[in-house]
Scaffold this active site. Sequence first.
Site, PDB file in Angstrom:
ATOM      1  N   SER A  35      21.885  60.137 -41.445  1.00 55.81           N
ATOM      2  CA  SER A  35      21.984  58.772 -41.967  1.00 55.81           C
ATOM      3  C   SER A  35      23.226  58.033 -41.500  1.00 55.81           C
ATOM      4  O   SER A  35      23.266  56.799 -41.564  1.00 55.81           O
ATOM      5  CB  SER A  35      21.962  58.795 -43.502  1.00 55.81           C
ATOM      6  OG  SER A  35      22.999  59.612 -44.009  1.00 55.81           O
ATOM      7  N   ASP A 326      27.574  53.068 -50.827  1.00 53.83           N
ATOM      8  CA  ASP A 326      26.651  53.530 -51.863  1.00 53.83           C
ATOM      9  C   ASP A 326      27.001  54.901 -52.428  1.00 53.83           C
ATOM     10  O   ASP A 326      26.190  55.526 -53.100  1.00 53.83           O
ATOM     11  CB  ASP A 326      25.229  53.568 -51.308  1.00 53.83           C
ATOM     12  CG  ASP A 326      25.107  54.490 -50.091  1.00 53.83           C
ATOM     13  OD1 ASP A 326      26.090  55.168 -49.742  1.00 53.83           O
ATOM     14  OD2 ASP A 326      24.017  54.532 -49.480  1.00 53.83           O
ATOM     15  N   HIS A 329      27.509  56.622 -47.917  1.00 54.46           N
ATOM     16  CA  HIS A 329      27.646  55.972 -46.618  1.00 54.46           C
ATOM     17  C   HIS A 329      28.716  54.893 -46.668  1.00 54.46           C
ATOM     18  O   HIS A 329      29.001  54.337 -47.721  1.00 54.46           O
ATOM     19  CB  HIS A 329      26.293  55.387 -46.201  1.00 54.46           C
ATOM     20  CG  HIS A 329      25.185  56.386 -46.298  1.00 54.46           C
ATOM     21  ND1 HIS A 329      24.365  56.472 -47.416  1.00 54.46           N
ATOM     22  CD2 HIS A 329      24.797  57.360 -45.453  1.00 54.46           C
ATOM     23  CE1 HIS A 329      23.503  57.459 -47.241  1.00 54.46           C
ATOM     24  NE2 HIS A 329      23.748  58.017 -46.058  1.00 54.46           N
TER      25      HIS A 329
END
Length: 360
Positions: A35, A326, A329
């Site tokens: 991610s 968040d 990240h």
Amino acid sequence: MAAFVGLFTLLLLLSTLVRSQCIRRPPVIFNFGDSNSDTGGLVAGLGFPVLPPNGRSFFRRSTGRLSDGRLVIDFLCESLNTNLLNPYMDSLAGSNFKNGANFAIVGSSTLPKYVPFSLNIQVMQFLHFRTRTLELLNANPGQGNLIDDNGFRNALYMIDIGQNDIADSFSKNLSYSQVIKQIPSIIAEIKNAVKALYDQGGRKFWIHNTGPLGCLPQKLSLFHTKDLDRHGCISSFNAAATLFNMVLRRLCQDMRYELKDASIVYVDIYSIKYDLIANSSLYGFPDPLMACCGAGGPPYNYNIRVTCGQPGYQVCTEDSKFISWDGIHYSEEANKIVASKVLSTAYSTPPLPFDFFCHN
């Protein structure tokens, strides 16, 4: 704030310099990872919704990136004046993969193998992409939107993976010693990936190490421990990440001897990101261990049952300065600083500029 302005100016200067070097040979990049560098692969591949306010700061809509805006890889692409990388599985990308493709997917790890979308699956996807592209080019030599054999050979192959392997091990309540015993197996998968790409003609590699896992608001919220360093990060998690990075750096060194005609750049992302935490006030981040988007408020603003974009979340104002977007990240503001330091070559071994593959 002055430090941030200086870094942003450095990013602009470096971008101008790098762009000038890539005019003669348009850059082609293939990225593999999780991610931290997924530009929409999870949404394209599984239809998994990544809801607003993700994407609010730059794209003004959700693009599948887990951030309010651009990722480090986006800034690196911009420094070359090339398009942002499309996810490999995005069927609506207009087949615009002339400048490469992104195989990174949220949640990816190196192990277990053959589980979507582990590193070896991503490499297998690339091998199919390469074979099919060259087949199409053979059948239609005039197609200008396809990468030829020379393009694959001169491309940059980026790898940024390993964080989830370590994080998942701790999430399974493995002890520190059990976690670090798995590091050689993780490293072996990264080596296998590099060699598979090398066997297909790849010669230019850019490998990021993993960041300070113990500084993520998510981990600090979920793992209640007194094992904290002086900056409030979980010591054992960061120690495992540091050991992983040491072994990864040694692997890169060994592969330079083994694959003598390959250029393999190791980038110390950990030091860059930990410096952001340790010296957060110098960069204008007042709450380095708190998420901008989440739930629960201070000290971490992270609730696993109410994550960013889900009903009940709270989000900071757009002009706020947060390192974490968040809880896992980074924000676009933080990613911008990380990218500027990557472009400086001060954290690269060997210290090659990011555009080296354009003219080397």
